[in-house]
Design an enzyme around this catalytic site. Structure first.
Site, PDB file in Angstrom:
ATOM      1  N   TYR A  66       0.844  -1.204   0.000  1.00 49.21           N
ATOM      2  CA  TYR A  66       0.000   0.000   0.000  1.00 49.21           C
ATOM      3  C   TYR A  66       0.878   1.254   0.000  1.00 49.21           C
ATOM      4  O   TYR A  66       1.964   1.249   0.600  1.00 49.21           O
ATOM      5  CB  TYR A  66      -0.910  -0.017   1.239  1.00 49.21           C
ATOM      6  CG  TYR A  66      -2.069   0.946   1.157  1.00 49.21           C
ATOM      7  CD1 TYR A  66      -2.978   0.887   0.107  1.00 49.21           C
ATOM      8  CD2 TYR A  66      -2.257   1.921   2.132  1.00 49.21           C
ATOM      9  CE1 TYR A  66      -4.046   1.763   0.033  1.00 49.21           C
ATOM     10  CE2 TYR A  66      -3.330   2.797   2.071  1.00 49.21           C
ATOM     11  CZ  TYR A  66      -4.221   2.720   1.015  1.00 49.21           C
ATOM     12  OH  TYR A  66      -5.268   3.592   0.947  1.00 49.21           O
ATOM     13  N   ARG A 216     -19.950  -9.653  -9.392  1.00 51.90           N
ATOM     14  CA  ARG A 216     -19.584 -10.998  -9.830  1.00 51.90           C
ATOM     15  C   ARG A 216     -20.759 -11.944  -9.579  1.00 51.90           C
ATOM     16  O   ARG A 216     -21.485 -11.775  -8.590  1.00 51.90           O
ATOM     17  CB  ARG A 216     -18.347 -11.482  -9.059  1.00 51.90           C
ATOM     18  CG  ARG A 216     -17.113 -10.710  -9.457  1.00 51.90           C
ATOM     19  CD  ARG A 216     -15.856 -11.419  -9.077  1.00 51.90           C
ATOM     20  NE  ARG A 216     -15.624 -11.470  -7.641  1.00 51.90           N
ATOM     21  CZ  ARG A 216     -14.531 -11.976  -7.083  1.00 51.90           C
ATOM     22  NH1 ARG A 216     -13.589 -12.493  -7.857  1.00 51.90           N
ATOM     23  NH2 ARG A 216     -14.371 -11.977  -5.778  1.00 51.90           N
ATOM     24  N   ARG A 218     -22.754 -15.309  -8.516  1.00 49.79           N
ATOM     25  CA  ARG A 218     -22.648 -16.159  -7.311  1.00 49.79           C
ATOM     26  C   ARG A 218     -23.911 -16.981  -7.188  1.00 49.79           C
ATOM     27  O   ARG A 218     -24.894 -16.713  -7.897  1.00 49.79           O
ATOM     28  CB  ARG A 218     -22.437 -15.299  -6.062  1.00 49.79           C
ATOM     29  CG  ARG A 218     -23.619 -14.376  -5.729  1.00 49.79           C
ATOM     30  CD  ARG A 218     -23.194 -13.212  -4.879  1.00 49.79           C
ATOM     31  NE  ARG A 218     -22.310 -12.343  -5.630  1.00 49.79           N
ATOM     32  CZ  ARG A 218     -21.215 -11.756  -5.119  1.00 49.79           C
ATOM     33  NH1 ARG A 218     -20.914 -11.910  -3.859  1.00 49.79           N
ATOM     34  NH2 ARG A 218     -20.440 -11.000  -5.875  1.00 49.79           N
ATOM     35  N   TYR A 288     -10.389   3.466  -8.644  1.00 57.03           N
ATOM     36  CA  TYR A 288     -10.078   3.710  -7.226  1.00 57.03           C
ATOM     37  C   TYR A 288      -9.670   2.435  -6.505  1.00 57.03           C
ATOM     38  O   TYR A 288      -9.336   2.451  -5.321  1.00 57.03           O
ATOM     39  CB  TYR A 288     -11.264   4.381  -6.517  1.00 57.03           C
ATOM     40  CG  TYR A 288     -12.494   3.517  -6.388  1.00 57.03           C
ATOM     41  CD1 TYR A 288     -13.372   3.353  -7.450  1.00 57.03           C
ATOM     42  CD2 TYR A 288     -12.776   2.856  -5.194  1.00 57.03           C
ATOM     43  CE1 TYR A 288     -14.494   2.542  -7.339  1.00 57.03           C
ATOM     44  CE2 TYR A 288     -13.900   2.049  -5.073  1.00 57.03           C
ATOM     45  CZ  TYR A 288     -14.756   1.900  -6.142  1.00 57.03           C
ATOM     46  OH  TYR A 288     -15.866   1.102  -6.020  1.00 57.03           O
ATOM     47  N   GLY A 289      -9.675   1.303  -7.203  1.00 62.02           N
ATOM     48  CA  GLY A 289      -9.258   0.038  -6.601  1.00 62.02           C
ATOM     49  C   GLY A 289      -8.861  -0.928  -7.694  1.00 62.02           C
ATOM     50  O   GLY A 289      -9.150  -0.696  -8.878  1.00 62.02           O
ATOM     51  N   MET A 291      -9.172  -4.711  -7.437  1.00 58.77           N
ATOM     52  CA  MET A 291      -9.424  -5.985  -6.760  1.00 58.77           C
ATOM     53  C   MET A 291      -8.996  -7.204  -7.584  1.00 58.77           C
ATOM     54  O   MET A 291      -8.606  -8.216  -7.010  1.00 58.77           O
ATOM     55  CB  MET A 291     -10.907  -6.120  -6.375  1.00 58.77           C
ATOM     56  CG  MET A 291     -11.413  -5.137  -5.332  1.00 58.77           C
ATOM     57  SD  MET A 291     -10.464  -5.043  -3.801  1.00 58.77           S
ATOM     58  CE  MET A 291     -10.729  -6.617  -3.048  1.00 58.77           C
TER      59      MET A 291
END
Ligand code: NAP
Length: 382
Positions: A66, A216, A218, A288-289, A291
């Site tokens: 980070y 996602r 599921r 912003y991410g 993942m």
């Protein structure tokens, strides 16, 4: 006034603190340390943990990947330099040291109680002003100048207060600062069931902005879709659905031909490609991410023929650059929680008491890869 600043609590507390001395997989490097807490020093407060989330950034920080690094130092009597994880959380003030003196900003006179730094009272709820505060501890002393007061809870819940500084602010700023979204305009996002995604859905609904939300697939996808609709999502698609060529026509039917002005991306890879394709001319994708740990993929044609803009957002940088606005935003979001305009949902809790000697299996299993189960975890004190 000064009398109210002093605490009746002058005990030494036994704190339990999660520490690490080397970067690595949380499951391997985290330990719990029991130690005595000294009385608060000049201008300090003694804090008791109420709740602290486990955010993806905390995990990245423990792994050493980070951008904002924790401070390693020899403390709590440890022979190695150790750091305390946890960037976000809410504490109750249970004791106050002697008020700090200095120059009073209003009267400009020296050696008087600096009122701006000594306005806390025992029983107030506080959050850290800056990242890398080390929130995963049951008790700690901190400089009052490093804290933002939420006052008495007055309807604010521990989970709301613990997660107030990162996800709601990130969603709020990204919806406000990158595209001029008017009522009835559309935005699209991936990772829509994340803490940030759920905040973006609720804020957009409040402001009359329409949302297309990608998650996602599921086993219980219909349940998740319903949950997001209940929060205010206009449409929810799976990654497979948004990747299908026919989706353009479907979305066009929903939007009466309009395309999205904004795309919020916290996944990267194919997912970012698929949401970028739904942007209008000069639309903006904000990353912003990451993942999926895959690079953001934006087709060349979108740059050439649509002049789309690709931007990034980091709330830590935003708050460092806008300290006063940050504090105002915190109070604004707190009042939105109190007015029940916003809610924190899909939270799992882990109790600190399970960590008496070492992090419990349940706790450590959360860190197997990133977040093991769906939903955010918050460590609650007891
Ligand atoms: N830049 C900033 O200032 C800022 C601020 C806050 C958060 N963030 C970032 O925003 C993201 C969400 O944070 P949060 O706290 O809201 O998260 P969260 O509530 O913990 O949720 C994590 C989200 O990531 C998804 N996810 C996990 N692994 C994935 C993968 N391999 N591929 C695709 N999606 C995956 C999860 O979906 P499933 O349910 O399908 O697993 C879930 O939607 C993180 O990347 C975080 O670092 C950035």
């Amino acid at each position: 006034m000064q009398g109210a600043l002093k605490s009746s609590v002058r005990l030494l507390h036994t704190a339990r603190t999660i520490i690490f001395s080397n970067y690595g997989a949380p499951k391997e490097v985290l330990q719990v340390l029991k130690h005595k807490l000294p009385e608060p020093g000049l201008g300090e407060a003694t804090l008791k943990l109420i709740a602290a989330p486990i955010n993806p950034s905390d995990i990245n920080q423990i792994e050493g990947t980070y951008a904002s690094k924790p401070e390693f130092s020899k403390r709590f009597g440890s022979s190695d330099a150790v750091a305390v994880p946890g960037n976000e959380g809410v504490f109750e003030v249970i004791g106050l040291g002697e008020p700090q003196t200095g120059i009073d900003r209003e009267t400009n006179s020296k050696d008087v109680v600096n009122t701006s730094l000594n306005t806390l009272e025992v029983g107030d709820w506080v959050i850290p002003k800056k990242a890398s505060f080390g929130t995963w501890t049951t008790f700690k002393n901190a400089k009052i100048s490093d804290l933002i007061s939420l006052g008495k809870p007055n309807g604010l819940t521990p989970l709301q207060a613990a997660t107030i500084a990162v996800n709601p602010l990130t969603a709020y700023r990204m919806l406000k600062d990158f595209a001029k979204l008017e009522k009835g305009d559309w935005f699209i996002q991936n990772g829509s069931n994340s803490g940030v995604g759920r905040m973006a859905i609720q804020l957009a609904k409040l402001w009359g902005i329409k949302s297309i939300n990608v998650v996602r697939d599921r086993r219980d996808i219909d349940e998740l879709k319903q949950e997001l609709h209940d929060l205010g999502a206009d449409h929810v698609l799976t990654e497979e659905q948004v990747a299908d060529r026919s989706i353009k026509t479907v979305i066009s039917d929903w939007t009466n031909g309009a395309m999205c002005k904004l795309a919020l991306n916290c996944v990267g890879g194919r997912s970012s490609t698929n949401i970028a394709k739904q942007l209008t001319d000069q639309g903006v994708i904000v990353t912003y991410g990451g993942m999926s740990k895959q690079p953001v993929g934006i087709p060349t044609s979108l740059y050439i023929f649509k002049d789309i803009h690709s931007r990034g957002f980091w709330v830590t940088k935003w708050k460092n650059n806008n300290p006063e606005e940050f504090e105002q935003m915190i109070q604004k979001v707190a009042s939105m929680f109190r007015a029940k305009e916003l809610e924190v949902t899909a939270i799992n809790t882990v109790e600190f008491q399970n960590l008496e000697n070492a992090p419990s299996e349940e706790f450590l299993s959360l860190f197997k890869s990133s977040i093991a189960k769906s939903g955010k975890y918050v460590i609650v004190a007891n």
